[in-house]
Design a protein around this motif. Structure first.
Motif, PDB file in Angstrom:
ATOM      1  N   LEU A  91     -23.081  25.929  -9.586  1.00 45.13           N
ATOM      2  CA  LEU A  91     -23.347  26.034 -11.011  1.00 45.13           C
ATOM      3  C   LEU A  91     -22.953  24.748 -11.743  1.00 45.13           C
ATOM      4  N   ALA A  92     -21.890  24.106 -11.302  1.00 42.35           N
ATOM      5  CA  ALA A  92     -21.493  22.829 -11.894  1.00 42.35           C
ATOM      6  C   ALA A  92     -22.555  21.770 -11.627  1.00 42.35           C
ATOM      7  N   ALA A  93     -23.090  21.756 -10.403  1.00 43.06           N
ATOM      8  CA  ALA A  93     -24.156  20.800 -10.079  1.00 43.06           C
ATOM      9  C   ALA A  93     -25.362  21.020 -10.974  1.00 43.06           C
ATOM     10  N   ARG A  94     -25.726  22.282 -11.181  1.00 40.49           N
ATOM     11  CA  ARG A  94     -26.885  22.565 -12.040  1.00 40.49           C
ATOM     12  C   ARG A  94     -26.626  22.123 -13.462  1.00 40.49           C
ATOM     13  N   ALA A  95     -25.385  22.292 -13.940  1.00 41.89           N
ATOM     14  CA  ALA A  95     -25.029  21.835 -15.282  1.00 41.89           C
ATOM     15  C   ALA A  95     -25.103  20.316 -15.396  1.00 41.89           C
ATOM     16  N   GLU A  96     -24.903  19.621 -14.272  1.00 40.46           N
ATOM     17  CA  GLU A  96     -25.014  18.160 -14.227  1.00 40.46           C
ATOM     18  C   GLU A  96     -26.461  17.717 -13.990  1.00 40.46           C
ATOM     19  N   ASN A  97     -27.395  18.692 -13.934  1.00 39.98           N
ATOM     20  CA  ASN A  97     -28.808  18.424 -13.625  1.00 39.98           C
ATOM     21  C   ASN A  97     -28.984  17.801 -12.249  1.00 39.98           C
ATOM     22  N   LEU A  98     -28.156  18.256 -11.314  1.00 40.10           N
ATOM     23  CA  LEU A  98     -28.250  17.843  -9.921  1.00 40.10           C
ATOM     24  C   LEU A  98     -28.604  19.059  -9.068  1.00 40.10           C
ATOM     25  N   GLY A  99     -29.292  18.802  -7.959  1.00 42.92           N
ATOM     26  CA  GLY A  99     -29.619  19.875  -7.040  1.00 42.92           C
ATOM     27  C   GLY A  99     -28.560  20.013  -5.956  1.00 42.92           C
ATOM     28  N   LEU A 100     -28.400  21.231  -5.457  1.00 42.20           N
ATOM     29  CA  LEU A 100     -27.497  21.475  -4.345  1.00 42.20           C
ATOM     30  C   LEU A 100     -28.144  22.493  -3.407  1.00 42.20           C
ATOM     31  N   GLY A 101     -28.066  22.213  -2.119  1.00 45.59           N
ATOM     32  CA  GLY A 101     -28.584  23.132  -1.116  1.00 45.59           C
ATOM     33  C   GLY A 101     -27.532  23.416  -0.063  1.00 45.59           C
ATOM     34  N   TRP A 102     -27.404  24.674   0.308  1.00 38.34           N
ATOM     35  CA  TRP A 102     -26.418  25.111   1.300  1.00 38.34           C
ATOM     36  C   TRP A 102     -27.140  25.258   2.638  1.00 38.34           C
ATOM     37  N   VAL A 103     -26.763  24.455   3.611  1.00 36.87           N
ATOM     38  CA  VAL A 103     -27.354  24.495   4.950  1.00 36.87           C
ATOM     39  C   VAL A 103     -26.372  25.192   5.888  1.00 36.87           C
ATOM     40  N   SER A 104     -26.837  26.242   6.537  1.00 39.14           N
ATOM     41  CA  SER A 104     -25.975  27.004   7.442  1.00 39.14           C
ATOM     42  C   SER A 104     -26.510  27.009   8.877  1.00 39.14           C
ATOM     43  N   MET A 105     -27.508  26.187   9.151  1.00 40.80           N
ATOM     44  CA  MET A 105     -28.100  26.161  10.496  1.00 40.80           C
ATOM     45  C   MET A 105     -27.351  25.160  11.370  1.00 40.80           C
ATOM     46  N   PHE A 106     -26.330  25.647  12.041  1.00 46.37           N
ATOM     47  CA  PHE A 106     -25.566  24.833  12.989  1.00 46.37           C
ATOM     48  C   PHE A 106     -24.669  25.775  13.773  1.00 46.37           C
ATOM     49  N   GLU A 107     -24.252  25.313  14.926  1.00 48.67           N
ATOM     50  CA  GLU A 107     -23.252  26.054  15.706  1.00 48.67           C
ATOM     51  C   GLU A 107     -21.877  25.641  15.185  1.00 48.67           C
ATOM     52  N   PRO A 108     -21.095  26.566  14.640  1.00 52.36           N
ATOM     53  CA  PRO A 108     -19.818  26.195  14.025  1.00 52.36           C
ATOM     54  C   PRO A 108     -18.893  25.410  14.940  1.00 52.36           C
ATOM     55  N   GLU A 109     -18.793  25.810  16.192  1.00 57.60           N
ATOM     56  CA  GLU A 109     -17.875  25.118  17.094  1.00 57.60           C
ATOM     57  C   GLU A 109     -18.307  23.676  17.335  1.00 57.60           C
ATOM     58  N   ALA A 110     -19.612  23.460  17.468  1.00 55.25           N
ATOM     59  CA  ALA A 110     -20.111  22.099  17.701  1.00 55.25           C
ATOM     60  C   ALA A 110     -19.856  21.213  16.489  1.00 55.25           C
ATOM     61  N   LEU A 111     -20.094  21.749  15.287  1.00 56.92           N
ATOM     62  CA  LEU A 111     -19.868  20.953  14.078  1.00 56.92           C
ATOM     63  C   LEU A 111     -18.382  20.699  13.867  1.00 56.92           C
ATOM     64  N   ALA A 112     -17.551  21.699  14.132  1.00 51.97           N
ATOM     65  CA  ALA A 112     -16.104  21.517  13.997  1.00 51.97           C
ATOM     66  C   ALA A 112     -15.607  20.417  14.930  1.00 51.97           C
ATOM     67  N   ALA A 113     -16.141  20.382  16.147  1.00 50.43           N
ATOM     68  CA  ALA A 113     -15.730  19.352  17.106  1.00 50.43           C
ATOM     69  C   ALA A 113     -16.193  17.973  16.645  1.00 50.43           C
ATOM     70  N   LEU A 114     -17.436  17.879  16.174  1.00 48.89           N
ATOM     71  CA  LEU A 114     -17.966  16.594  15.725  1.00 48.89           C
ATOM     72  C   LEU A 114     -17.144  16.033  14.569  1.00 48.89           C
ATOM     73  N   LEU A 115     -16.743  16.895  13.650  1.00 49.92           N
ATOM     74  CA  LEU A 115     -16.020  16.449  12.454  1.00 49.92           C
ATOM     75  C   LEU A 115     -14.505  16.511  12.621  1.00 49.92           C
ATOM     76  N   GLN A 116     -14.064  16.870  13.835  1.00 47.81           N
ATOM     77  CA  GLN A 116     -12.638  16.871  14.178  1.00 47.81           C
ATOM     78  C   GLN A 116     -11.823  17.724  13.197  1.00 47.81           C
ATOM     79  N   LEU A 117     -12.323  18.930  12.933  1.00 44.24           N
ATOM     80  CA  LEU A 117     -11.585  19.839  12.068  1.00 44.24           C
ATOM     81  C   LEU A 117     -10.341  20.345  12.788  1.00 44.24           C
ATOM     82  N   PRO A 118      -9.315  20.707  12.032  1.00 41.84           N
ATOM     83  CA  PRO A 118      -8.087  21.203  12.672  1.00 41.84           C
ATOM     84  C   PRO A 118      -8.328  22.531  13.389  1.00 41.84           C
ATOM     85  N   GLN A 119      -7.492  22.816  14.355  1.00 45.45           N
ATOM     86  CA  GLN A 119      -7.588  24.066  15.109  1.00 45.45           C
ATOM     87  C   GLN A 119      -7.543  25.250  14.154  1.00 45.45           C
TER      88      GLN A 119
END
Length: 219
Positions: free
Chosen positions: A145-173
């Motif tokens: 909603l803040a992005a829309r108020a700034e006249n910016l677009g936002l898209g939520w992408v959920s197509m990924f395997e969580p474990e693979a993305l967590a490993a790539l981005l080195q998220l904490p255990q």
């Protein structure tokens, strides 16, 4: 006694409702667009003001700026897009014609993830994971909603395997990626949700979502 700063005018109220009605899940971004640091900070501050169960604030945001890393993320998303198409059987070809992410065009790419469990019990003893997810979703909605108020677009992408993305981005255990948030200027906002415009699915009316309370027989 009312405090003036907590009272909205009719015009302010209408603006809030208009913002909610005009929010869109964006897949098409203006090439070469930029989001300045002040805008991004305002939006992240809005996200961080979201409600959370037991004040646990389980959301974490990561700003992804390296082009090479973005390309690696795109490869993970594309692999999941193909798996999703295979699972859709008869609608696979139709699905593959849809634009389902804007990772290559958006000005900013953010990861939202769920923080490792912190042991909060208040309000979530019976549904610990669910309440953490709900809290993080509230933060994303604030950001949207803040992005829309700034006249910016936002898209939520959920197509990924969580474990693979967590490993790539080195998220904490124990951390869990929830979404890749594509953010940036757009040439135009969709008149209706994109999946409606593309004929993929029709939004259902509010009336179908309202339930009556059960009738209780009093003894």
């Amino acid at each position: 006694m009312r405090c003036a700063q907590h009272q909205f005018s009719a015009a302010e109220r209408d603006t809030v409702y208009a913002n909610i009605a005009l929010r869109r899940d964006i897949r098409h971004f203006a090439p070469g667009g930029q989001v300045d640091d002040a805008q991004l900070q305002r939006m992240l501050n809005a996200a961080h003001q979201a409600p959370s169960v037991g004040l646990m604030q389980p959301w974490r945001f990561m700003r992804i700026r390296q082009p090479a890393l973005r390309r690696q993320i795109q490869a993970l998303v594309e692999a999941e897009r193909q798996r999703t198409a295979a699972a859709l059987d008869a609608r696979a070809a139709e699905f593959l014609r849809l634009k389902v992410e804007g990772l290559g065009d958006c000005a900013e790419l953010l990861l939202v993830s769920l923080a490792p469990e912190d042991g909060t019990v208040f309000g979530r003893r019976s549904m610990p994971r669910e309440m953490a997810l709900c809290s993080a979703a509230c933060a994303v909605q604030n950001l949207w909603l803040a992005a829309r108020a700034e006249n910016l677009g936002l898209g939520w992408v959920s197509m990924f395997e969580p474990e693979a993305l967590a490993a790539l981005l080195q998220l904490p255990q124990g951390a869990m990626p929830l979404g890749l948030l594509c953010l940036g200027p757009v040439a135009r906002f969709y008149e209706r949700p994109m999946l409606e415009q593309q004929g993929w699915r029709d939004a259902r009316p509010l009336a179908e979502m309202l339930m009556d309370e059960p009738s209780l027989e009093l003894s």
